[in-house]
Every structure is written in structure tokens, then in C-alpha cells.
Design a protein around this motif. Structure first.
Motif, PDB file in Angstrom:
ATOM      1  N   ASP A  75      31.832  29.085  34.948  1.00  0.00           N
ATOM      2  CA  ASP A  75      31.769  29.674  34.281  1.00  0.00           C
ATOM      3  C   ASP A  75      32.286  31.313  34.270  1.00  0.00           C
ATOM      4  O   ASP A  75      31.482  31.788  35.687  1.00  0.00           O
ATOM      5  CB  ASP A  75      30.493  30.729  32.952  1.00  0.00           C
ATOM      6  N   THR A  76      33.373  32.181  34.536  1.00  0.00           N
ATOM      7  CA  THR A  76      33.655  33.384  34.756  1.00  0.00           C
ATOM      8  C   THR A  76      32.574  34.310  33.633  1.00  0.00           C
ATOM      9  O   THR A  76      33.210  34.512  32.717  1.00  0.00           O
ATOM     10  CB  THR A  76      35.353  34.007  34.813  1.00  0.00           C
ATOM     11  N   LEU A  77      32.159  35.404  34.535  1.00  0.00           N
ATOM     12  CA  LEU A  77      31.789  36.403  33.898  1.00  0.00           C
ATOM     13  C   LEU A  77      32.157  37.853  34.252  1.00  0.00           C
ATOM     14  O   LEU A  77      32.396  37.928  35.690  1.00  0.00           O
ATOM     15  CB  LEU A  77      30.032  36.694  34.400  1.00  0.00           C
ATOM     16  N   ARG A  78      32.257  38.796  33.980  1.00  0.00           N
ATOM     17  CA  ARG A  78      32.293  40.364  34.361  1.00  0.00           C
ATOM     18  C   ARG A  78      31.339  41.193  34.518  1.00  0.00           C
ATOM     19  O   ARG A  78      30.414  41.317  33.210  1.00  0.00           O
ATOM     20  CB  ARG A  78      33.490  40.504  33.223  1.00  0.00           C
ATOM     21  N   LEU A  79      31.158  41.428  35.235  1.00  0.00           N
ATOM     22  CA  LEU A  79      29.751  42.039  35.547  1.00  0.00           C
ATOM     23  C   LEU A  79      29.990  43.463  35.789  1.00  0.00           C
ATOM     24  O   LEU A  79      31.323  43.533  36.865  1.00  0.00           O
ATOM     25  CB  LEU A  79      28.744  41.438  36.502  1.00  0.00           C
ATOM     26  N   SER A  80      29.233  44.353  35.673  1.00  0.00           N
ATOM     27  CA  SER A  80      29.061  45.617  36.101  1.00  0.00           C
ATOM     28  C   SER A  80      27.724  45.845  36.728  1.00  0.00           C
ATOM     29  O   SER A  80      27.316  45.465  37.377  1.00  0.00           O
ATOM     30  CB  SER A  80      29.103  46.564  35.043  1.00  0.00           C
ATOM     31  N   SER A  81      28.064  46.880  37.824  1.00  0.00           N
ATOM     32  CA  SER A  81      27.516  47.559  38.984  1.00  0.00           C
ATOM     33  C   SER A  81      25.924  48.049  38.254  1.00  0.00           C
ATOM     34  O   SER A  81      26.339  48.530  38.050  1.00  0.00           O
ATOM     35  CB  SER A  81      27.671  48.645  39.906  1.00  0.00           C
ATOM     36  N   GLY A  82      24.712  46.694  39.393  1.00  0.00           N
ATOM     37  CA  GLY A  82      23.820  47.314  38.452  1.00  0.00           C
ATOM     38  C   GLY A  82      23.347  47.153  36.915  1.00  0.00           C
ATOM     39  O   GLY A  82      22.276  47.112  36.382  1.00  0.00           O
ATOM     40  N   GLU A  83      24.024  46.340  36.590  1.00  0.00           N
ATOM     41  CA  GLU A  83      24.234  45.141  34.931  1.00  0.00           C
ATOM     42  C   GLU A  83      22.644  44.354  35.632  1.00  0.00           C
ATOM     43  O   GLU A  83      22.604  43.459  36.246  1.00  0.00           O
ATOM     44  CB  GLU A  83      24.956  44.549  34.314  1.00  0.00           C
ATOM     45  N   LYS A  84      22.109  44.035  33.947  1.00  0.00           N
ATOM     46  CA  LYS A  84      21.264  43.129  34.631  1.00  0.00           C
ATOM     47  C   LYS A  84      21.523  42.174  33.075  1.00  0.00           C
ATOM     48  O   LYS A  84      21.282  41.905  32.156  1.00  0.00           O
ATOM     49  CB  LYS A  84      19.722  43.526  34.276  1.00  0.00           C
ATOM     50  N   ARG A  85      21.792  40.821  33.073  1.00  0.00           N
ATOM     51  CA  ARG A  85      22.127  39.732  32.500  1.00  0.00           C
ATOM     52  C   ARG A  85      20.872  38.740  32.557  1.00  0.00           C
ATOM     53  O   ARG A  85      20.969  37.930  33.333  1.00  0.00           O
ATOM     54  CB  ARG A  85      23.382  39.567  32.786  1.00  0.00           C
TER      55      ARG A  85
END
Length: 758
Positions: A98-108
Motif C-alpha cells: 500500500d502507498t501511504l502519505r506520511l507526515s514527519s512525526g506522524e503516528k499511525r
């Protein structure tokens, strides 16, 4: 400030520096955390060992992790904001991408379920060819496929039979339910099942335990060098994780054989979210043994295990109940009936979320152990222990992909015994104690080359002993980052505030008294040192060598006495144990061949006045009756379309025992308490030097042949035939020190078992 507090403060401060909460340079990206469960679509089961990687499309891997025994993974790394490709794979299953768009410091939180790949049926139990984790010092990771390689009178396999095949494990006989690990005693072993402590889960016949093979999801067996997350024991740790019930469909099985009957049921309580699992087994050998063994078999045992499991994207909880029962005579010719029971109930919850990187594992429960022995001469002994506990375990990511772990545990223990000895009166005791423990540790990795796991723990007995601080260290090194060669090491300090008292002279006895440390503020201690070398010589060939050393201090041993009685008066001994374990595995599909060799030496030292000895020396050195010097084993398994064939052969050198040179009777005449005309006195045994002799060598061959037959849709019949001690070797169990009779281990045991699964 006390020394123990200073040690804890320094380590905690060091680990806090590794935490993401510590200061970071402003131009560095914040730590991004991705976590979740990896499960199987078909039954909702955890996929331990699943590989999880995260990388920008078309670029190299930025972060990687492996799912643990609960199927949980956690990726933590300083990442720039952007698009990333998440890949999750496990042998025999379709990979997830899967392709995810992540932000710096994100918790998912990302939990996934993998679907069985079509090719999985071409190689049944492919997972047995692929180790779940890399080599670690002192650690053996056991899976169901491993347990099935050891022939066991069915139906099904059993973890006890597999443990007895390991080179560092000693069993004094095929009866009694006692295992000794690298010089340690059974009371120095920690056994956990889904976090619940179990004191004696091994049945009166050594083939069986409370852990049938199809109930075990995996088990971590530490023969030494374990981290500070395990505290309270100084020898070994067996950490068993049970299977969870099927969350998608109902399943069941019924099986039977000449020695054992079993039933199993599982299924969803809420499809996809919760399940139940119930397993019960009961011995039949007391009724059938005379026919199959042509000898009296006074053994009865059963075990019942129930588990309820609930799961979601960000948490899961399990509730377990277990009951075991054993009763019988270790020596059928001696009028002494032993009995022991385990009763345990508890729960464990694993919780995390998408707003925090911390993972909280909370467990609680109660467990009760009791054992007794009765003889027709009036001897009665009862002893047991009861525990109530709660544990809090917090895991959080540190800098550079490292992990920090904290635990706090509180337990209340009650110990009691009541001994009624013929002509010697009654002795009883009952104590209630509270203990808290804490631990902090970290997993520190430098690429694919070096992993270091430092940890320190502390035990705080409330009012009955001073605290004990126990630093420990584990490491793994791969030269040049190659997985073909792994060098491992582990060691540290271990303390135990409970003593197990047994009659070491008498192998025909299985009775044990658990009591708080008898030496005031001096717990038993052990220093461990383990060095290992694991070498992959090719795809099917693997070699491993592990050397180990233990320095033992303040070990409680019974004072020597010529009077035939169970002795709770303990002496203090020191000792050393050392040895080496070697393993060679050759696994070209469909064959699996394993050869093992273990060498060990255990020596105790105690002052003559403390030991109550008559040897005429100020300092006495001796090797106790579980000092096994040589153990050689070979196991071969062939798994083809027609069925499965397994062969296991084992050789062991003889165990020590104390020889006897005579008997007399002791008459108490002080104060004219007895007269020769009315009382002939108390029998006494006159011993030679302690453990001055050794039994003859032991060797045995076990074979099995099994086949599964389809009975239609979702039904199958498994049939297994085999024999334990196939060439009917007359192995000596022990020499009865009271009658001088020689007692043999079990003779040839043929069996034919079946199991219907639906």
C-alpha cells in the motif's frame, strides 16, 4: 543514596536520552511511527515473523520490523513528509502493499490481514524451514512444526517431549515431571503461559505436559542469559504463547490412543473480532497400561485449558484458564502416592493508538500450586503456594529506530507446608509475602551488524529482605552484516527469593516444598555467561555452538541426615556449572535432520558443619543427582504427500547417586523416652560419600509414522503409529536407597492413535 538506586537512576537517564522526547536538532525530521497487527485472513491468527518494510517508491528501505509473537509490529524512524510504500510479507501468504502519505512525526495504526497464497499447499508448514528470528544467546524459539518432529504417544504432539530432547535439558527419568536446565533445579525455572506463572506443568509421565503441540503458538525457551524482563528465577525461562481460537469458523477435534484421550473446540464469538478455544485431555494409561506394557501403570493425569480472545485494529485481549492434575506412584512397587495440581486464571491486554507511540501491555491473574504424598506407614506431606499478581509493561520507540521497555510488577505470594513424618512428629509453616519488581531495557541496533540489549531489574521484597539489583546484557553481532554468521553473547546477575526443597537422594520422590529464602537477607544468586556462534553453511545446512557458565551462590540444599525423612532443614552451598551445546541441522525439503550434543558439569561446595556431613573434610565438593555430563541426540523427520515419519535416538551418560553400605536403627534413650522392649527404634540409612556412584548410560530409540486422510469437506482423519523405546532397552531409573532395589524406566511402548478434525 543506596547503590541500587544509583544504578537504576543512571540507566534510566541513559535510556531517556534515547527517547524521541529528548532534544533533537532542528533540521532533523521528527520520528514517524507506524504500528499495527499482522494476522491471517482465514482464522484471524497472529503471523509471528511477518516482515514489514517502509520505503519511498523506487528507493531503498527506510525502516523495517518483524511482527512479534502477538503479530504486533512497530516501525519508528525519522522520516521526511512524503509518499512511502508499505510492504508486509510472510512465507505462504500473499504480500500486502500500500502507498501511504506520511507526515514527519506522524503516528499511525495500520493493521492488515494476509490471505493464503495458492502455492502454500505445495509445501506444507513452510514456516518450519524459515526461522522466526535470528540466533540469540541462550534462546531456543520453538514452533508447532518443531514439536511435531519428536515422536510422542498421541494423539498429537507435546512440548514436554521436545524440551527433553534439547541438549541442555536433563530429566532424571521418564516419570516425575521434573526438568533440570544447565545445572539448575526445577524450582529455579520460570514457566509462563500467556503471562501466567505455572509451577509444575509437566505431567507424571515425561512425554506429556499442559502444552499439547496444537495449543502452542510459539514458545521462547531461555536456557540462560535471559533479560531483566524475566525476574525471580536463576536458571531458565519457558515463555509459552497459546493459540487463539478461530475468529472466522467453528472447528473441533476428537482423538484417542492407548494412553490418552483428547477433545478440542474453537470458533468465533463475534466473527472477525472475538473467539473461544477449549482443549481437554485425560489419561487412559491406568486402564490400558497392563495390556500394552504388561506391567502396572498407576498414573492418572488430565489438563483443561480455555481461552477467550478479542481483537481490533489497535488492541487485543486474552483471558485464559488452566487446570492440571497428576496422581500416581513414581515407583509402582513403592507404596507412596504423589499428587500435584495447578490452577491458573488470568488476562492480558495489549493497547496502543494513533496518537501515541507507546504500547501498553497489562496482565493480571492468580495461580495456585499444590502437591502431596501419602504412604500407608502414616507419612503425609502437603505443600503448596498461591500467587496474585498484576504487571504493567510499557514499550516506546527511541531514537534511530531503537526501542525502550519499562515494566512494573506487583505480586503477593503465600507459601505453606505440613509434614507429618512417622515417629518424628509434624512440621508446618505458612507465610504471606509481597514483592514488587521493576525493569528497564532497550534494544539498540547498528544497521544489520550489531544489536545490543542492555537491561536492569530490581526486586523489592516488602519487609522480609533487602532489594536486589540485577544488571543484564544481551548482544548479537554479524560480521560484515552477513546473515550467514552470527556471534551472540549474554550474561548478568540473577537472584531468587524462593527455595524449592526436595529429597535429592530419592529419585522415586516428586514432592517439593516451596518456601521463602531460608538465609534471612541472602537470596540465591547466579552469574550467567553465554557465548554462541551460529553458522549457515548453505541453504539446508546450519551449525551452532554455544558455551555457557554459571556461578552459583547461596543455593539451598537439604542437610544430610541418615534418618529416612523429608528434610526441610537447609544448608547453604555455592557452585559452578559450565558446558557447551552443539547443534547441526540439515533440512533439504522434504527431510529434516538434527544432531545435537551437550556437555555439562555441575559442582556444589559446602562446609561440612553446614551440610551435616560425615565425610571428614572441612569443605565438601559433590555433583548432585542431575549432573548430566554427556547427552547425544539425533532426530530425523520425512514429510511427504503420503505421510510423515519421525525417528529420534538419544544417548545420555549416567547420573550420580549416593550408594549405601548399611542400615541400623536409632533408639532415643535420653530421659528414658523409649525402651528396647517397646520400641525397636527409628530406621537409619548409612551412606557412602554423597553421590559417589553413577548409574549406567541411558539410550533409547523412538519412532512414529503418521498419515492424514480426507473424510470429505472440512473433515479429516489423522492416524499415527509408533513406539517409544523401540528396541526395549532396560534403562535404569534409579537405585532405591531404602530397599536397594533397582527400578527401570519404562519398557517398550507401542501405540496407535487417531484424531478426527472437523
Amino acid at each position: 543514596m543506596p547503590a541500587c538506586a544509583r544504578v537504576l537512576l543512571v540507566l534510566c537517564a541513559t535510556l531517556l536520552l534515547l527517547s524521541p522526547a529528548s532534544l533533537q536538532a532542528q533540521d532533523e525530521p521528527s520520528t514517524t511511527t507506524l504500528q499495527g497487527f499482522v494476522r491471517a485472513t482465514e482464522d484471524g491468527g497472529a503471523l509471528q515473523g511477518a516482515n514489514v518494510v517502509l520505503r519511498p517508491p523506487g528507493e531503498s528501505i527506510q525502516a523495517a520490523a518483524v511482527a512479534n509473537e502477538q503479530g504486533l509490529y512497530q516501525l519508528s524512524a525519522p522520516l521526511q513528509s512524503g509518499r512511502y510504500l508499505l510492504e508486509i510479507s510472510f512465507v505462504g501468504y500473499e504480500p500486502y502493499r500500500d502507498t501511504l502519505r506520511l507526515s514527519s512525526g506522524e503516528k499511525r495504526v495500520v493493521s492488515v490481514s494476509l490471505t493464503t497464497a495458492p502455492r502454500r499447499m505445495e509445501g506444507v508448514t513452510v514456516e518450519e524451514r524459515q526461522p522466526v528470528q535470528d540466533a540469540e544467546a541462550g534462546l531456543q524459539t520453538i514452533r508447532p512444526a518443531d514439536i511435531e518432529t519428536v515422536p510422542t504417544p498421541g494423539p498429537g504432539s507435546d512440548l514436554a517431549a521436545y524440551l527433553r530432547s534439547l541438549p541442555g535439558v536433563t530429566a532424571t527419568g521418564d516419570r516425575g515431571g521434573r526438568l533440570y536446565v544447565r545445572g539448575g533445579t526445577p524450582s529455579q525455572n520460570l514457566v509462563l503461559v500467556d503471562g501466567l506463572p505455572i509451577y509444575k506443568p509437566f505431567h507424571i509421565l515425561g512425554f506429556y505436559s499442559a502444552f499439547p503441540g496444537d495449543m502452542v503458538s510459539n514458545a521462547d525457551f531461555y536456557a540462560g542469559g535471559f533479560g531483566a524482563e524475566y525476574m525471580g528465577r536463576i536458571s531458565s525461562v519457558l515463555d509459552v504463547n497459546l493459540q487463539s481460537g478461530n475468529t472466522e469458523a467453528f472447528e473441533g477435534s476428537v482423538g484417542g490412543g492407548p494412553f490418552l484421550a483428547s477433545v478440542r473446540a474453537e470458533g468465533p464469538l463475534q466473527r472477525g473480532a472475538s473467539s473461544f478455544l477449549v482443549r481437554a485431555r485425560h489419561s487412559l494409561i491406568e486402564q490400558t497400561g497392563a495390556t500394552f506394557l504388561s506391567d502396572e501403570t498407576p498414573y492418572k493425569f488430565y489438563d483443561v485449558t480455555a481461552k477467550v480472545h478479542t481483537q481490533s485494529q489497535s488492541n487485543q485481549c486474552s483471558f485464559v484458564g488452566m487446570r492440571t492434575y497428576d496422581r500416581g506412584r513414581i515407583d509402582p512397587d513403592r507404596d507412596a502416592s504423589f499428587q500435584w495440581t495447578n490452577t491458573a486464571v488470568g488476562g492480558e491486554c495489549l493497547i496502543f493508538g494513533d496518537r501515541t507511540a507507546q504500547i501498553l501491555d497489562v496482565s493480571f491473574g492468580t495461580t495456585r500450586f499444590g502437591n502431596s504424598v501419602q504412604s500407608s506407614d502414616g507419612t503425609e506431606r502437603d505443600a503448596g503456594t498461591w500467587r496474585l499478581f498484576t504487571n504493567f509493561d510499557l514499550t516506546q520507540p527511541g531514537l534511530w529506530g531503537n526501542t525502550i521497555r519499562w515494566t512494573v510488577k506487583v505480586r503477593a505470594d503465600q507459601y505453606n507446608f505440613d509434614l507429618n513424618e512417622l515417629a518424628l512428629g509434624s512440621t508446618a509453616d505458612d507465610q504471606f509475602l509481597i514483592t514488587t519488581t521493576t525493569h528497564v531495557g532497550a534494544d539498540l541496533s547498528w544497521g544489520e551488524t550489531l544489536t545490543i540489549t542492555p537491561s536492569v531489574g530490581a526486586q523489592f521484597p516488602i519487609s522480609y529482605a533487602p532489594p536486589s539489583v540485577e544488571p543484564r546484557l544481551r548482544l548479537s553481532y554479524r560480521p560484515n552484516g552477513s546473515p550467514r554468521t552470527t556471534l551472540t553473547a549474554a550474561g548478568g546477575l540473577y537472584a531468587q527469593f524462593v527455595a524449592g526443597v526436595t529429597d535429592e537422594r530419592d529419585a522415586g520422590s516428586s514432592f517439593q516444598v516451596l518456601t521463602p529464602t531460608p538465609f534471612g537477607d541472602r537470596p540465591s544468586q547466579a552469574w550467567h555467561a553465554v557465548l554462541g556462534w551460529d553458522q549457515r553453511l548453505g541453504d539446508p545446512l546450519r551449525f551452532s555452538l554455544e558455551g555457557w557458565y554459571k556461578h552459583l551462590e547461596d543455593i539451598p540444599v537439604p542437610r544430610w541426615t541418615p534418618i529416612v525423612r523429608f528434610n526441610t532443614t537447609l544448608a547453604r552451598a555455592n557452585g559452578t556449572a559450565f558446558g557447551a551445546d552443539l547443534s547441526l541441522q540439515y533440512t533439504p525439503d522434504p527431510l529434516r535432520l538434527t544432531v545435537t550434543y551437550g556437555y555439562g558439569q555441575l559442582t556444589y561446595r559446602a562446609a561440612e558443619d553446614r551440610l551435616g556431613a560425615w565425610a571428614g573434610a572441612d569443605l565438601i565438593e559433590y555433583s548432585p543427582p542431575y549432573d548430566l555430563r554427556h547427552k547425544l541426540g539425533a532426530t530425523a523427520t520425512l514429510d511427504v504427500d503420503w505421510g510423515t515419519a519421525s525417528v529420534r535416538w538419544q544417548y545420555s551418560s549416567g547420573l550420580p547417586f549416593t550408594s549405601v553400605y548399611g542400615f541400623d536403627t536409632f533408639l532415643e534413650v535420653r530421659g528414658r523416652r523409649n525402651t528396647p522392649f517397646q520400641n525397636i527404634g527409628t530406621p537409619r540409612t548409612l551412606f557412602e560419600r554423597a553421590y559417589d556412584s553413577r548409574l549406567p548410560p541411558y539410550h533409547r530409540l523412538d519412532v512414529s509414522l503418521g498419515r492424514s486422510i480426507s473424510l470429505g469437506a472440512s473433515r479429516s482423519l489423522s492416524i499415527e503409529a509408533g513406539a517409544i523405546n523401540a528396541y526395549d532397552r532396560a534403562n535404569l531409573f534409579y537405585v532405591d536407597i531404602f530397599t536397594l532395589d533397582q527400578v527401570d524406566q519404562l519398557s517398550l511402548i507401542p501405540y496407535l492413535s487417531f484424531e478426527v478434525t472437523f
